[in-house]
Enzyme design. Structure first.
Site, short mmCIF file in Angstrom:
data_model
loop_
_atom_site.label_atom_id
_atom_site.label_comp_id
_atom_site.label_asym_id
_atom_site.label_seq_id
_atom_site.Cartn_x
_atom_site.Cartn_y
_atom_site.Cartn_z
N HIS A 136 -6.74 6.12 -1.25
CA HIS A 136 -7.17 5.99 0.38
C HIS A 136 -8.82 5.73 0.57
O HIS A 136 -9.08 5.15 1.45
CB HIS A 136 -6.35 7.11 0.96
CG HIS A 136 -4.89 7.15 0.60
ND1 HIS A 136 -3.92 8.28 0.99
CD2 HIS A 136 -4.04 6.06 0.05
CE1 HIS A 136 -2.89 7.81 0.66
NE2 HIS A 136 -2.84 6.86 0.09
N HIS B 89 1.36 0.10 3.74
CA HIS B 89 0.60 1.37 2.58
C HIS B 89 0.51 0.81 1.26
O HIS B 89 -0.48 1.27 0.61
CB HIS B 89 1.29 2.85 2.99
CG HIS B 89 0.63 3.94 2.19
ND1 HIS B 89 -0.63 4.34 2.74
CD2 HIS B 89 0.67 4.48 0.95
CE1 HIS B 89 -1.11 5.24 1.95
NE2 HIS B 89 -0.32 5.14 0.89
N ASP C 185 -2.75 1.01 -0.85
CA ASP C 185 -2.95 1.44 -2.27
C ASP C 185 -3.36 0.57 -3.15
O ASP C 185 -4.40 0.86 -3.96
CB ASP C 185 -1.62 2.24 -2.74
CG ASP C 185 -1.05 3.37 -2.23
OD1 ASP C 185 -1.95 4.06 -1.60
OD2 ASP C 185 -0.01 3.77 -2.20
N HIS D 130 0.43 2.62 -8.60
CA HIS D 130 -0.85 2.75 -9.00
C HIS D 130 -1.02 2.35 -10.63
O HIS D 130 -2.10 1.87 -11.21
CB HIS D 130 -1.43 4.22 -8.96
CG HIS D 130 -1.05 4.70 -7.47
ND1 HIS D 130 -1.87 4.03 -6.40
CD2 HIS D 130 -0.48 5.65 -6.93
CE1 HIS D 130 -1.63 4.50 -5.32
NE2 HIS D 130 -0.97 5.75 -5.58
ZN LIG Z 1 -1.25 5.81 -0.81
#
Ligand SMILES: [Zn+2]
Length: 330
Positions: A102, A261, A265, A288
């Site tokens: 973030h 969101h 990311d 991720h």
């Molecule tokens: Zn996040």
């Protein structure tokens, strides 16, 4: 000589906003600025201070609670070692800093090339679960241009990675844009798709306030694995055990906050490339791990990218191939 390009004016009620066009000079903070909060996964209280850094330094973390020279951790894709629920970096000495995505997204959104981030614990504070508090910090500190050209990583051909039904790709583009698709069984989320052209300074208004999210029934499992110990309704959108209702009293910040969101990311994870990307990212259920695999695939193929002094948002500038230089490193 540095030049102030963004600073909160005395008496001004709102911080200066990002310009529509990305700068062609490298940028850093005008002054140091800090914050204190808790780690989303560790639950530990941490203090973090962002400092200006010289041109060509890049983004670096410094664990000030660890003595000796092993406390610098470059914000770089090759340093990513754990992608369970966050992007965690580790240096050659095994020193880690987690949940960097973030903050990295805010630095990307503000076009900050060089910054030294002092932190006295193993995880970036989660703040409200979005990038907005970090954006505010940077805006309050002010931003200066530096006497060195900004450099982007220009995607030259399509690179794609897949992990089951998770897919992420980069394709050539004159700017930096992101398309993301998610599909959850939970009816509170279900199917969401979002596209944003980030070359136009849209990060702050379209993406920055979107918070991380989770499911009520996941919390005990995550905590058993040492994750989400600091998670609460203060720093995450939480969906109830039936998958139908958002538990936060104030509801959502955007109707499609969940997919936004995921864009946030991805922007943070991709800034671990070491420079802004000139390319289009498309993620389908990616997270991720897949985002990091995509950067590894990009940099494993030397014909897939090159340095460019045309940066996202300055597409009208002529393309100039950068001088030959070793692969991005730190
Ligand atoms: Zn996040």
């Amino acid at each position: 000589m540095n030049k102030i390009v963004s600073q909160l004016r005395p008496g001004s009620s709102s911080p200066a906003t990002m310009s529509d066009t990305a700068p062609v000079s490298q940028r850093t903070l005008k002054t140091s600025i800090g914050c204190t909060g808790i780690g989303l996964h560790s639950g530990a209280k941490v203090t973090m201070v962002l400092h200006p850094a010289d041109h060509d330094t890049g983004i670096r973390f410094r664990r000030i609670d660890i003595a000796g020279g092993g406390a610098i951790i470059p914000a770089h894709w090759a340093s990513v070692h754990d992608t369970r629920m966050n992007s965690c970096l580790r240096n050659d000495d095994g020193v880690v800093v987690g949940t960097v995505e973030h903050l990295m997204a805010a630095l990307a959104g503000m076009n900050i090339d060089n910054c030294l981030i002092d932190i006295n614990g193993p995880e970036v504070p989660v703040m409200d679960g979005s990038a907005a508090p970090f954006l505010f910090l940077i805006e309050c500190a002010g931003v200066v241009e530096q006497d060195a050209p900004r450099r982007a990583i220009k995607v030259l051909k399509r690179v794609v990675v897949k992990d089951g039904d998770r897919v992420a790709s980069l394709t050539p583009s004159s700017g930096f844009s992101v398309r993301f698709e998610i599909d959850f069984a939970s009816t509170a989320i279900s199917r969401q798709e979002f596209f944003v052209n980030l070359s136009r300074g849209t990060f702050k208004s379209e993406i920055s306030r979107a918070r991380t999210f989770g499911f009520e029934q996941e919390v005990s499992m995550l905590r058993a694995h040492g994750l989400a110990r600091g998670g609460s309704l203060d720093n995450a959108v939480v969906i109830d055990s039936t998958g139908t209702r958002v538990l936060n009293d104030d509801g959502l910040r955007y109707g499609d906050e969940f997919v936004r969101h995921k864009v946030l990311d991805a922007v943070g994870d991709l800034y671990l490339a070491g420079a802004p990307l000139l390319g289009h990212f498309h993620g389908v259920r990616s997270g991720h791990a897949v985002n990091n695999q995509l950067l590894r695939a990009l940099f494993a193929d030397q014909t897939a990218w090159t340095y460019s002094t045309t940066t996202p948002g300055s597409a009208a500038a002529p393309f100039i191939a950068a001088p030959a230089r070793a692969v991005v490193n730190g």
